[in-house]
Motif scaffolding. Structure first.
Motif, PDB file in Angstrom:
ATOM      1  N   LEU B 100       3.893   1.075   3.648  1.00 34.88           N
ATOM      2  CA  LEU B 100       5.234   1.263   3.095  1.00 34.88           C
ATOM      3  C   LEU B 100       5.731   2.676   3.382  1.00 34.88           C
ATOM      4  O   LEU B 100       6.896   2.878   3.711  1.00 34.88           O
ATOM      5  CB  LEU B 100       5.225   1.011   1.586  1.00 34.88           C
ATOM      6  CG  LEU B 100       4.813  -0.401   1.172  1.00 34.88           C
ATOM      7  CD1 LEU B 100       4.745  -0.508  -0.341  1.00 34.88           C
ATOM      8  CD2 LEU B 100       5.792  -1.423   1.724  1.00 34.88           C
ATOM      9  N   THR B 109      10.536   2.273  -4.766  1.00 31.64           N
ATOM     10  CA  THR B 109      10.269   0.961  -4.160  1.00 31.64           C
ATOM     11  C   THR B 109       8.786   0.820  -3.840  1.00 31.64           C
ATOM     12  O   THR B 109       8.173  -0.225  -4.102  1.00 31.64           O
ATOM     13  CB  THR B 109      11.093   0.802  -2.858  1.00 31.64           C
ATOM     14  OG1 THR B 109      12.420   1.210  -3.115  1.00 31.64           O
ATOM     15  CG2 THR B 109      11.037  -0.614  -2.358  1.00 31.64           C
ATOM     16  N   LYS B 112       6.803   0.212  -6.989  1.00 33.23           N
ATOM     17  CA  LYS B 112       7.017  -1.124  -7.533  1.00 33.23           C
ATOM     18  C   LYS B 112       6.259  -2.160  -6.705  1.00 33.23           C
ATOM     19  O   LYS B 112       5.606  -3.057  -7.254  1.00 33.23           O
ATOM     20  CB  LYS B 112       8.527  -1.423  -7.521  1.00 33.23           C
ATOM     21  CG  LYS B 112       8.882  -2.652  -8.328  1.00 33.23           C
ATOM     22  CD  LYS B 112      10.373  -2.826  -8.449  1.00 33.23           C
ATOM     23  CE  LYS B 112      10.666  -4.170  -9.099  1.00 33.23           C
ATOM     24  NZ  LYS B 112      12.003  -4.671  -8.780  1.00 33.23           N
ATOM     25  N   GLN B 113       6.345  -1.986  -5.393  1.00 31.38           N
ATOM     26  CA  GLN B 113       5.722  -2.965  -4.505  1.00 31.38           C
ATOM     27  C   GLN B 113       4.190  -2.902  -4.612  1.00 31.38           C
ATOM     28  O   GLN B 113       3.523  -3.933  -4.601  1.00 31.38           O
ATOM     29  CB  GLN B 113       6.183  -2.696  -3.059  1.00 31.38           C
ATOM     30  CG  GLN B 113       5.765  -3.743  -2.070  1.00 31.38           C
ATOM     31  CD  GLN B 113       6.524  -5.051  -2.244  1.00 31.38           C
ATOM     32  OE1 GLN B 113       7.277  -5.228  -3.211  1.00 31.38           O
ATOM     33  NE2 GLN B 113       6.308  -5.981  -1.331  1.00 31.38           N
ATOM     34  N   ALA B 115       2.534  -1.961  -7.229  1.00 28.07           N
ATOM     35  CA  ALA B 115       2.192  -2.548  -8.525  1.00 28.07           C
ATOM     36  C   ALA B 115       2.207  -4.072  -8.436  1.00 28.07           C
ATOM     37  O   ALA B 115       1.324  -4.755  -8.977  1.00 28.07           O
ATOM     38  CB  ALA B 115       3.187  -2.072  -9.580  1.00 28.07           C
ATOM     39  N   TRP B 116       3.170  -4.592  -7.704  1.00 24.12           N
ATOM     40  CA  TRP B 116       3.248  -6.045  -7.528  1.00 24.12           C
ATOM     41  C   TRP B 116       2.008  -6.585  -6.818  1.00 24.12           C
ATOM     42  O   TRP B 116       1.358  -7.527  -7.269  1.00 24.12           O
ATOM     43  CB  TRP B 116       4.511  -6.405  -6.734  1.00 24.12           C
ATOM     44  CG  TRP B 116       4.506  -7.800  -6.202  1.00 24.12           C
ATOM     45  CD1 TRP B 116       4.729  -8.947  -6.898  1.00 24.12           C
ATOM     46  CD2 TRP B 116       4.216  -8.193  -4.848  1.00 24.12           C
ATOM     47  NE1 TRP B 116       4.607 -10.035  -6.072  1.00 24.12           N
ATOM     48  CE2 TRP B 116       4.286  -9.601  -4.812  1.00 24.12           C
ATOM     49  CE3 TRP B 116       3.910  -7.500  -3.678  1.00 24.12           C
ATOM     50  CZ2 TRP B 116       4.067 -10.327  -3.645  1.00 24.12           C
ATOM     51  CZ3 TRP B 116       3.697  -8.219  -2.529  1.00 24.12           C
ATOM     52  CH2 TRP B 116       3.770  -9.615  -2.518  1.00 24.12           C
ATOM     53  N   ARG B 150       3.863  -5.208   2.609  1.00 23.09           N
ATOM     54  CA  ARG B 150       5.135  -4.897   3.269  1.00 23.09           C
ATOM     55  C   ARG B 150       5.860  -6.139   3.738  1.00 23.09           C
ATOM     56  O   ARG B 150       6.774  -6.055   4.536  1.00 23.09           O
ATOM     57  CB  ARG B 150       4.890  -3.968   4.424  1.00 23.09           C
ATOM     58  CG  ARG B 150       4.089  -4.615   5.524  1.00 23.09           C
ATOM     59  CD  ARG B 150       3.766  -3.596   6.546  1.00 23.09           C
ATOM     60  NE  ARG B 150       2.589  -3.935   7.288  1.00 23.09           N
ATOM     61  CZ  ARG B 150       2.618  -4.131   8.612  1.00 23.09           C
ATOM     62  NH1 ARG B 150       3.735  -4.052   9.262  1.00 23.09           N
ATOM     63  NH2 ARG B 150       1.502  -4.400   9.233  1.00 23.09           N
TER      64      ARG B 150
END
Lengths: 632, 363
Positions: B100, B109, B112-113, B115-116, B150
């Motif tokens: 990322l 972003t 957040k990504q 963490a997802w 990604r």
């Protein structure tokens, strides 16, 4: 070094494992090496420390105990501070220079391209050459009136730039440091290359797919991977440059004035020119302390971080059901805007690479080619004014006069030239004996260390070995001289063999230990179960398996012994035991113009075996570097 | 996500050809396995798709784009390596965030990504560990996390389960399958484990010596293998091969019969529509749900059969084995190509004929 990283990543440390009983065989195997190290390094080190506590009258040989008086007097000595400053400059220049150059070399040599093997060998040549040979070569290239560099400038019409290169103090210091870099950079390259080769190829591929460009990958992947190797490389480069002596002896002898008088030279001057043994020993001990402190400093700054032991918790099942977090909205993937089309940038990168490879080749090969040319140039050409590098004719006379003195009617070999054949023989005998002894004893000890590293006795002695590898030869040479004189061994090959073994045994044991660590333990166990005794197991099973490591170790020991100058200079005094570096240095100090030709012929002879080794065993050398071999 | 189309791809290392004119179409959101013995070129093909290897001939399209002159970093393809290739000096969080960061996304972003992905893969508690502090299965998950974080156009996996122990391997493959369905990923999965390929794939591409042998859904590959190589590679224990003459005179030596051990069971009274074989029981190998029987035929050939309960059998006794004729493959002995299934016995004629329906599934 890099092997350690590997181990960290791949195998979690085994903790709380029951310590194995160490068989008597292991102690027996390590005993000779430890004994030699203790007797031949420990005792002299203690003796020279004792020396530094005394003041010795050089004429009456009276000893006066002064306690730490010699050390206390040091801070008030302006020479010392000046020398310390120059040492710092010289070491800084050398370490930064060798690391940068070595890094570039290693990156080029790690790439796959036709001719890589040749380039690897060529790059190794400056390091394989003895520092004395390096000094002889560069002292002529830098020489004022007849020098090669000035000759070249004359030839291309830039004679206005010609100058006595080593005549200016600060310039001389820089040039000596540069020559040191030329000599030492390949060692750094070798160790970095070993680190690069141990890097799994998938790391770079993964980073490529993750979108990282070449620069990003170098910074984020390559450099962190090399960090543990860099730690050792900087330590070694620092110690080597602090202890640099041979090149100084040949090139400038501390001059002009005192412009290149670094600490090691100051210690040498005090001890062996002014015979102030106590003061000299004190200076050298300061130097030793300095290198230890720097090693510790690097270790703190660059050293490995402690990692937590691996969690024993099992893998939890994937959380099913409702998730709290949602995917971020990623912008659509946009490839980078490219300045050049793919094909063009590829061609450009290729061109850049080949240009770099060419520069690396020329940097390493040109001076050596110059040396070869000098050796077949008639002696008279070498002292022409104005100087030129174009020989009037080519001749083998120089080689004839050093190889077959007196064989050609009407040609007179100089006294020094007549000594060359015997000195080559001496170098061979000493080198071969040292290699044989070091490998035999080092293999035994290396095996014991590799298999029982955890046993307290071995852990302590490994530290002792490491310590001896950091001890400068200058600190040891005086006690050696006194010791050998006591036993009537001064000016014998035996003295050289014993002293070389003392500092090459730890190296050899260390290399073999690293190698045996890569040999699976199950081989030992299988051999024992199949009915071998421990000695037979080592002989029949492990030695054949470890042959590449043994060859690499033997080569390193032979080269180190062949190229050694300081001990040979101090411990020998007549041609019957002098080795080739001493004879070369003798040519230079006699400074008779008509012997320049034979001197270069002798220099070529002195670099022939190392260069042959670099070409034939290049693969083994990379292997040796991989197993942690470190030689100055 | 995107479809991948591989057209006439060849690849040689020096003079050694590794891939010979392959054609494959992988649909968007499909799970495809490349299956074959080691050295068959499956990993090379994967690296060609990723752009890590140049093609000698042919083209690879990702969606509509020709990948010919696009370097790997611009392909938006993720790859999970066999050794995971986790960056050893970066923590799990940094490893996952690395791709990322290369896209210069805002920090928010990225956070957040990551963490997802961490929640999706159950890595939340491990985010501040370094790879050295993880177990094999955890490392594998981090590698998958780094690959999917990604949202790549395609996810390639190079034997990602081969470094795990058996029970973990079975669990992880279920997780991978679930993830693929949940996220609708286009996945190409390289493996030499036929069971793994069968369980995971929508379609399997069986390769040998750089040549695509068969590209079909798992049950087709199992039941109607295109040739003897596929037949012997898929299924464990291996398919039994018998001379055509054993088909009760219906076939001659130009054909070879293939019978899976699972289809071959001992019987007292062979049904009419079965292929029957007689032999001496030499070894009994209980494997839990089934037991394998090693049977020696009159000509000395050793074949494997199965039975549910071995307790009534003793080594040395003579057994009659039977397999449903429809499940017996018939191969051309010379070429190894499957010509069909063994036809039911006809009363009026002893001339064997082979059905052609299987040909449609082969190549």
């Amino acid at each position: 070094m890099s092997g350690a990283t590997h181990a960290i990543v791949q195998a979690p440390p085994l903790r709380g494992r029951r310590t194995e009983r160490v068989p008597a065989f292991a102690y027996l195997a390590a005993a000779p090496t430890l004994l030699v190290v203790l007797l031949v390094v420990g005792v002299p080190l203690g003796y020279s420390f004792f020396l530094s506590l005394n003041r010795i009258n050089p004429i009456t040989h009276r000893w006066i105990y002064v306690g730490f008086g010699n050390y206390a007097a040091l801070p008030g000595n302006p020479d010392l501070w000046a020398a310390l400053g120059r040492t710092a400059y010289f070491a800084g220049f050398s370490v930064i220079g060798t690391t940068l150059l070595g890094g570039i070399f290693a990156l080029v040599l790690n790439a796959r391209f036709p001719g890589r093997g040749l380039l690897r060998s060529v790059v190794l040549v400056p390091w394989a050459m003895a520092p004395v040979s390096v000094g002889v070569l560069w002292s002529f290239l830098f020489a004022g009136d007849f020098g090669g560099l000035n000759g070249l400038l004359n030839d291309i019409g830039l004679s206005s730039l010609a100058t006595p290169w080593l005549g200016n103090g600060f310039r001389a210091l820089n040039l000596v440091a540069l020559v040191n870099v030329w000599n030492q950079a390949p060692l750094t390259a070798l160790m970095l290359l070993a680190g690069l080769q141990s890097m799994p190829a998938s790391l770079h591929k993964a980073a490529m797919l993750d979108g990282a460009g070449p620069m990003r990958r170098f910074v984020s992947i390559t450099l962190p991977w090399l960090k543990p190797s860099l730690l050792f490389i900087t330590i070694i480069a620092t110690i080597n440059s602090l202890m640099a002596f041979d090149i100084l002896w040949i090139l400038t002898r501390g001059g002009p004035g005192s412009a290149t008088t670094v600490l090691s030279w100051l210690g040498y001057l005090l001890s062996f020119q002014f015979f102030k043994f106590g003061e000299g020993a004190a200076v050298l001990y300061v130097l030793t302390a300095l290198s230890f402190l720097l090693a510790i400093f690097y270790f703190v700054v660059l050293g490995p971080r402690r990692t937590l032991p691996q969690s024993s918790a099992g893998l939890a099942a994937l959380p099913g059901g409702k998730r709290v977090k949602t995917m971020a909205t990623l912008p659509p993937f946009r490839p980078r805007a490219r300045l050049l089309p793919f094909a063009a940038s590829r061609v450009l990168a290729r061109g850049g690479f080949w240009a770099t490879a060419l520069v690396v080749f020329l940097w390493s090969a040109l001076p050596v080619v110059a040396l070869l040319l000098l050796s077949i140039t008639p002696a008279a050409d070498l002292i022409r004014t104005p100087a030129t590098v174009v020989p009037s004719t080519l001749t083998l006379d120089n080689f004839v006069s050093v190889l077959l003195p007196g064989s050609v009617a009407g040609q007179v070999s100089s006294v020094q030239a007549e000594r060359v054949p015997l000195s080559v023989l001496n170098s061979f005998l000493v080198g071969a004996s040292v290699a044989a002894i070091s490998v035999a004893l080092g293999t035994l000890a290396g095996y014991a260390f590799a298999r029982h590293e955890k046993a307290p006795a071995f852990r302590i002695s490994l530290w002792a070995l490491l310590l001896t590898r950091m001890t400068p030869g200058l600190t040891l040479v005086l006690p050696f001289f006194i010791g050998f004189r006591t036993f009537g061994l001064i000016d014998t090959r035996t003295a050289l063999i014993v002293s070389y073994c003392s500092f090459l045994l730890p190296l050899s044991a260390w290399m073999m230990k690293s190698y045996f660590e890569g040999v699976p333990r199950s081989l030992d166990r299988a051999a024992l179960i199949d009915g071998c005794s421990r000695l037979k197991m080592l002989w029949k099973i492990l030695l054949p398996v470890a042959r590449p490591g043994i060859v690499a170790t033997a080569i390193f020991c032979f080269l180190a012994s062949w190229n050694e100058f300081l001990f040979a200079l101090i411990l020998t005094s007549t041609p019957k035991s002098q080795t080739i570096p001493v004879i070369l240095a003798g040519f230079l100090s006699q400074a008779q113009f008509y012997t320049y030709g034979p001197m270069f012929a002798a220099t070529v002879l002195s670099i022939a075996p190392p260069v042959a080794v670099a070409f034939l065993f290049q693969r083994f050398l990379v292997q040796g570097a991989l197993s942690g071999a470190v030689k100055g | 996500m995107a479809a991948i189309s591989i057209r006439n791809v060849s690849k040689s290392f020096g003079l050694t050809p590794v891939l010979r004119g392959l054609d494959l179409e992988v649909a968007d959101g499909e799970f495809v396995s490349f299956l074959g013995p080691s050295g068959c070129g499956k990993s090379t093909l994967l690296f060609c798709i990723a752009g890590l290897e140049d093609l000698t001939a042919g083209t690879i399209h990702l969606g509509e784009r020709d990948m010919g002159h696009i370097p790997p970093r611009d392909r938006n393809i993720a790859l999970v390596f066999q050794d995971y290739a986790l960056y050893p000096h970066m923590r799990v969080r940094e490893n996952i965030a690395f791709p990322l960061h290369q896209q210069n996304l805002p920090a928010e972003t990225v956070q957040k990504q990551v963490a997802w992905a961490a929640e999706l893969l159950g890595l939340e508690a491990l985010l501040d560990r370094s790879p050295a502090e993880l177990s094999g299965g955890q490392r594998q998950r981090v590698a998958v996390g780094r690959a999917i974080v990604r949202n790549p156009a395609a996810l390639l996996m190079d034997e990602p389960l081969s470094n795990l122990d058996a029970s973990l391997r079975v669990r992880m493959r279920t997780e991978i399958k679930r993830l693929q369905k949940e996220l609708g990923l286009t996945v190409i999965f390289v493996t030499h484990d036929q069971e793994e390929a069968m369980v995971l794939s929508d379609r399997i591409a069986v390769m040998n010596a750089g040549v695509l042998q068969q590209f079909a859904d798992p049950m087709t590959v199992y039941r109607e293998p295109a040739n003897q190589f596929v037949a012997s590679f898929i299924g464990s224990p291996q398919m039994n091969f018998l001379p055509g003459t054993m088909a009760g005179g219906a076939l001659d030596d130009t054909k070879t019969l293939g019978v899976r051990p699972h289809d071959l069971v001992p019987t007292r009274r062979a049904p009419n529509d079965a292929l029957t074989i007689q032999g001496t029981l030499s070894l009994i190998e209980p494997a839990g749900p089934v037991t394998f029987l090693d049977v020696t035929l009159a000509d000395g050939t050793l074949i494997k059969a199965t039975c549910a309960d071995p307790r009534t059998y003793r080594p040395g006794e003579t057994l009659t084995l039977a397999a449903p004729r429809a499940n017996v493959c018939v191969f051309d002995t010379a070429s190894g190509v499957r010509t069909g299934a063994l036809a039911p016995p006809s009363d009026d004629s002893l001339v064997g004929h082979t059905s052609d329906e299987a040909m449609a599934h082969g190549i």
